[in-house]
Structures are given as C-alpha cells and as structure tokens.
Design a protein around this motif. Structure first.
Motif, PDB file in Angstrom:
ATOM      1  N   THR A   1       0.845  -1.193   0.000  1.00  0.00           N
ATOM      2  CA  THR A   1       0.000   0.000   0.000  1.00  0.00           C
ATOM      3  C   THR A   1       0.879   1.242   0.000  1.00  0.00           C
ATOM      4  N   VAL A   2       0.497   2.235  -0.806  1.00  0.00           N
ATOM      5  CA  VAL A   2       1.253   3.482  -0.894  1.00  0.00           C
ATOM      6  C   VAL A   2       0.295   4.668  -0.804  1.00  0.00           C
ATOM      7  N   GLU A   3       0.704   5.697  -0.109  1.00  0.00           N
ATOM      8  CA  GLU A   3      -0.010   6.982  -0.126  1.00  0.00           C
ATOM      9  C   GLU A   3       0.984   8.080  -0.434  1.00  0.00           C
ATOM     10  N   LYS A   4       0.478   9.203  -0.930  1.00  0.00           N
ATOM     11  CA  LYS A   4       1.376  10.325  -1.215  1.00  0.00           C
ATOM     12  C   LYS A   4       0.784  11.611  -0.672  1.00  0.00           C
ATOM     13  N   THR A   5       1.613  12.352   0.040  1.00  0.00           N
ATOM     14  CA  THR A   5       1.253  13.681   0.521  1.00  0.00           C
ATOM     15  C   THR A   5       2.500  14.551   0.382  1.00  0.00           C
ATOM     16  N   PRO A   6       2.561  15.396  -0.650  1.00  0.00           N
ATOM     17  CA  PRO A   6       3.781  16.154  -0.932  1.00  0.00           C
ATOM     18  C   PRO A   6       4.248  17.064   0.203  1.00  0.00           C
ATOM     19  N   ALA A   7       3.309  17.511   1.042  1.00  0.00           N
ATOM     20  CA  ALA A   7       3.679  18.438   2.123  1.00  0.00           C
ATOM     21  C   ALA A   7       4.484  17.756   3.232  1.00  0.00           C
ATOM     22  N   TYR A   8       4.519  16.436   3.250  1.00  0.00           N
ATOM     23  CA  TYR A   8       5.266  15.740   4.299  1.00  0.00           C
ATOM     24  C   TYR A   8       6.747  16.147   4.309  1.00  0.00           C
ATOM     25  N   PHE A   9       7.332  16.275   3.138  1.00  0.00           N
ATOM     26  CA  PHE A   9       8.781  16.509   3.053  1.00  0.00           C
ATOM     27  C   PHE A   9       9.201  17.780   3.768  1.00  0.00           C
ATOM     28  N   THR A  10       8.414  18.814   3.670  1.00  0.00           N
ATOM     29  CA  THR A  10       8.813  20.110   4.229  1.00  0.00           C
ATOM     30  C   THR A  10       8.223  20.387   5.604  1.00  0.00           C
ATOM     31  N   SER A  11       7.528  19.409   6.182  1.00  0.00           N
ATOM     32  CA  SER A  11       6.964  19.579   7.526  1.00  0.00           C
ATOM     33  C   SER A  11       7.922  18.985   8.546  1.00  0.00           C
ATOM     34  N   SER A  12       8.404  19.794   9.473  1.00  0.00           N
ATOM     35  CA  SER A  12       9.450  19.363  10.402  1.00  0.00           C
ATOM     36  C   SER A  12       9.009  18.253  11.351  1.00  0.00           C
ATOM     37  N   LYS A  13       7.694  18.164  11.629  1.00  0.00           N
ATOM     38  CA  LYS A  13       7.223  17.175  12.607  1.00  0.00           C
ATOM     39  C   LYS A  13       6.922  15.812  11.992  1.00  0.00           C
ATOM     40  N   VAL A  14       6.880  15.726  10.674  1.00  0.00           N
ATOM     41  CA  VAL A  14       6.439  14.496  10.022  1.00  0.00           C
ATOM     42  C   VAL A  14       7.428  13.335  10.146  1.00  0.00           C
ATOM     43  N   PRO A  15       8.733  13.534   9.939  1.00  0.00           N
ATOM     44  CA  PRO A  15       9.644  12.382  10.003  1.00  0.00           C
ATOM     45  C   PRO A  15       9.553  11.598  11.304  1.00  0.00           C
ATOM     46  N   LYS A  16       9.503  12.288  12.420  1.00  0.00           N
ATOM     47  CA  LYS A  16       9.418  11.617  13.716  1.00  0.00           C
ATOM     48  C   LYS A  16       8.122  10.830  13.833  1.00  0.00           C
ATOM     49  N   ARG A  17       7.029  11.399  13.356  1.00  0.00           N
ATOM     50  CA  ARG A  17       5.727  10.743  13.455  1.00  0.00           C
ATOM     51  C   ARG A  17       5.675   9.477  12.595  1.00  0.00           C
ATOM     52  N   ILE A  18       6.211   9.546  11.384  1.00  0.00           N
ATOM     53  CA  ILE A  18       6.229   8.357  10.529  1.00  0.00           C
ATOM     54  C   ILE A  18       7.143   7.293  11.134  1.00  0.00           C
ATOM     55  N   HIS A  19       8.268   7.713  11.679  1.00  0.00           N
ATOM     56  CA  HIS A  19       9.213   6.777  12.289  1.00  0.00           C
ATOM     57  C   HIS A  19       8.568   6.021  13.447  1.00  0.00           C
ATOM     58  N   ARG A  20       7.746   6.718  14.213  1.00  0.00           N
ATOM     59  CA  ARG A  20       7.046   6.067  15.331  1.00  0.00           C
ATOM     60  C   ARG A  20       6.073   5.016  14.819  1.00  0.00           C
ATOM     61  N   MET A  21       5.464   5.267  13.676  1.00  0.00           N
ATOM     62  CA  MET A  21       4.528   4.297  13.115  1.00  0.00           C
ATOM     63  C   MET A  21       5.271   3.080  12.557  1.00  0.00           C
ATOM     64  N   ASN A  22       6.326   3.337  11.780  1.00  0.00           N
ATOM     65  CA  ASN A  22       7.049   2.243  11.130  1.00  0.00           C
ATOM     66  C   ASN A  22       8.448   2.711  10.750  1.00  0.00           C
ATOM     67  N   ARG A  23       9.428   2.301  11.521  1.00  0.00           N
ATOM     68  CA  ARG A  23      10.806   2.736  11.264  1.00  0.00           C
ATOM     69  C   ARG A  23      11.394   2.081  10.016  1.00  0.00           C
ATOM     70  N   ASP A  24      10.753   0.999   9.516  1.00  0.00           N
ATOM     71  CA  ASP A  24      11.261   0.286   8.343  1.00  0.00           C
ATOM     72  C   ASP A  24      10.528   0.652   7.053  1.00  0.00           C
ATOM     73  N   ILE A  25       9.716   1.675   7.095  1.00  0.00           N
ATOM     74  CA  ILE A  25       8.933   2.069   5.927  1.00  0.00           C
ATOM     75  C   ILE A  25       9.839   2.523   4.798  1.00  0.00           C
ATOM     76  N   LYS A  26       9.377   2.340   3.562  1.00  0.00           N
ATOM     77  CA  LYS A  26      10.111   2.800   2.384  1.00  0.00           C
ATOM     78  C   LYS A  26       9.564   4.167   1.967  1.00  0.00           C
ATOM     79  N   LEU A  27      10.465   5.113   1.757  1.00  0.00           N
ATOM     80  CA  LEU A  27      10.072   6.488   1.441  1.00  0.00           C
ATOM     81  C   LEU A  27      10.521   6.850   0.034  1.00  0.00           C
TER      82      LEU A  27
END
Length: 305
Positions: free
Chosen positions: A114-140
């Motif tokens: 499953t894949v989703e795309k949200t372009p604003a994620y890259f420039t949002s400072s809080k997003v990397p930590k939040r995604i890492h908490r969900m799945n540290r092995d996710i492919k970006l």
C-alpha cells in the motif's frame, strides 16, 4: 388424541419453515463485515484488507508526486490511496489516530504493498518523527525537480487557483525579488531548499530507506526512473515500455494499463509565467550552494542549473 392432532396442526400453520441456508435477496449482496485485526489491518470478506502503508511518497510539492503514484499504480503488486491523506502534517487528522489513517487506505490483497502520497510531508518538520514512530522500516519515495523549475510550478499552481476564485494575485517577480535581492520570505523558495528538509529526515531514517526520484527525468523518459523505483521497493519487474506513450497534444507521457489509456489532469504541465532573465539568473545563483549541500547529503548529483 384429537386434541393433540389439532395442536400439532395449529403449530405447523403458525411456525414459518426454517431454510437450510440463508435466503438470498435477488439483486443484493450481504453487507460487508469489517474485522479489526491487531496488525494494523482491517479485512473484508473478499480477501482484501486495508493496510497501513509500507510505502509513502513524501514529496516534494510540484515535483511530480501525482505522476509517480499513477505510474507506480501500473504495478499489480501496489495499491495506491487516491487522495492526499495529510495525516502526519495536519493536526486535525493526526489527532484522530492510526485507526482513522488506516481507514483512508485502499483495500488490497495481502501480498500487495500500500502506498499513499502527501507532498507536504517533506517540508513539515514534525512528520519524520511521526512516521518513524509508526514504522521505522517504511520505504520512502522523494521526487524532486530542478529547484528553480519547482518554484515556478509552485507559483503557477497558486496563480491558477487564485484566478479561478477571482482573487488577487501578485506578479511572480514581485514575490521572488524584494529590494533587489531574493525574497527569503517567499514560501515557495524555502520548499526548494531541499538540503534543509533532507537533514531533518536523515535524523530519523537512513539514506537507504529513502529513494530520490529524478522528477525531471520522469517527465522526459519515465521508464528508467520507474525501473529504479521497482528495484528499490523489491518489486517484481512489471512496468515496461508498453505502459507509456507520448501525447503530442499535451507534450508529455501518458499511461496505458491493460489497453486503457489515461493522462494526468489538465492542471499538470501548465506553462510557466515569463520571468526576466536577470531574475532567473539570480535564482540559479541562489540555489547553487543549497543544491551542492543536497548532493553531498544524498551522495549523487542532478542535472540542475
């Protein structure tokens, strides 16, 4: 004896027969049942399920994220969310929790990614930590274009949006330059300072977890870039030359999937506004050093001016 027989007759008349299997109603199907699972999935009777994404296209805005997810959807091993979810960057969505995020995912078979795309994620400072908490092995997946071209596309999108709403818009040169210098307060410029945002992501994810797609090359010749994406995701090679054809009217590649042809929305590929050569030169000079820093971070170079 007569009383017993009369009682049995009355019982038979009042009790409806019990069918050996549930009765089907012609023209309808039984409503689906959704079974919560403990592994981040929600299942459906036909064997499909909603899964938290194993792949996220994190950006960048006006870099080609829509083209990338549409091309990735050509692969039978991928199920793509149709809309930008904005779970990790919008507080109103994030506060709803992972069950809500899961509910936004497409139904897929267990072996699909499953894949989703949200372009604003890259420039949002809080997003990397939040995604890492969900799945540290996710492919970006991060798709980037020449930063100057990205700024011009960013302005063009806003320009047309304001035009359609009959709102005032500023000429691009008045946004790019202030008092004779590059206007650092213009948000579109900051979105193109890729190294700043990449530094934030690399605090939480190793470079091996992030594949950078060359958005300019994806436009010019999509197949080689998509083969790299397949390899990064460890997908069976499927996407091939028959999946693409050049549309001379639109001026870019469209997609062909099992005989069905489709192009990106007309809002894609709009002509950029004219910018004075002197201003473009300022932009190229401005991005020279930031680009160099980005190249050092990711260990590769791009053909940017």
């Amino acid at each position: 004896m007569a009383a017993v027989l009369l009682g049995l007759l009355l019982f038979a008349l009042q009790s409806p027969p019990v069918p050996s299997r549930p009765l089907a109603v012609v023209g309808t199907s039984p409503p689906p049942t959704f079974l919560p699972a403990d592994n981040g999935t929600t299942s459906h009777p036909n064997g499909t399920l909603q899964q938290l994404p194993q792949i996220i296209i994190i950006g960048v805005r006006k870099g080609g994220t829509r083209a990338l997810i549409e091309m990735l959807s050509l692969h039978s091993g991928v199920a793509a969310a149709q809309n930008e979810v904005h779970f990790f960057d919008w507080e109103s969505h994030f506060q709803r929790g992972l069950p809500w995020y899961l509910s936004q995912m497409p139904y897929s078979f267990p072996e699909q990614l499953t894949v989703e795309k949200t372009p604003a994620y890259f420039t949002s400072s809080k997003v990397p930590k939040r995604i890492h908490r969900m799945n540290r092995d996710i492919k970006l997946l991060l798709i980037l274009r020449d930063p100057t071209e990205r700024v011009l596309s960013d302005y063009t999108q806003v320009f047309y949006n304001r035009l359609q709403k009959h709102k005032h818009y500023q000429p691009i040169e008045s946004l790019l330059v202030k008092d004779g210098e590059i206007n650092l307060g213009y948000k579109a410029l900051n979105r193109s300072l890729y190294y700043r945002h990449m530094q934030n992501w690399l605090q939480f994810f190793p470079l091996e977890s992030i594949h950078v797609v060359d958005g300019d090359e994806l436009i010019r010749d999509p197949l080689p870039e998509m083969k790299k994406v397949e390899r990064f995701l460890k997908l069976e090679p499927q996407i091939n030359t028959s999946n693409f054809y050049f549309n001379k009217t639109k001026g870019f590649y469209c997609l062909r999937d099992h005989g069905r042809e489709r192009c990106l929305h007309d809002s894609k590929g709009r002509a950029h506004p004219h910018v004075a050569p002197a201003v473009l030169h300022k932009l190229h000079l401005f991005f020279h050093e930031p680009n160099k820093k980005f190249f050092e971070l990711v260990g590769r170079t791009f053909n940017w001016k």
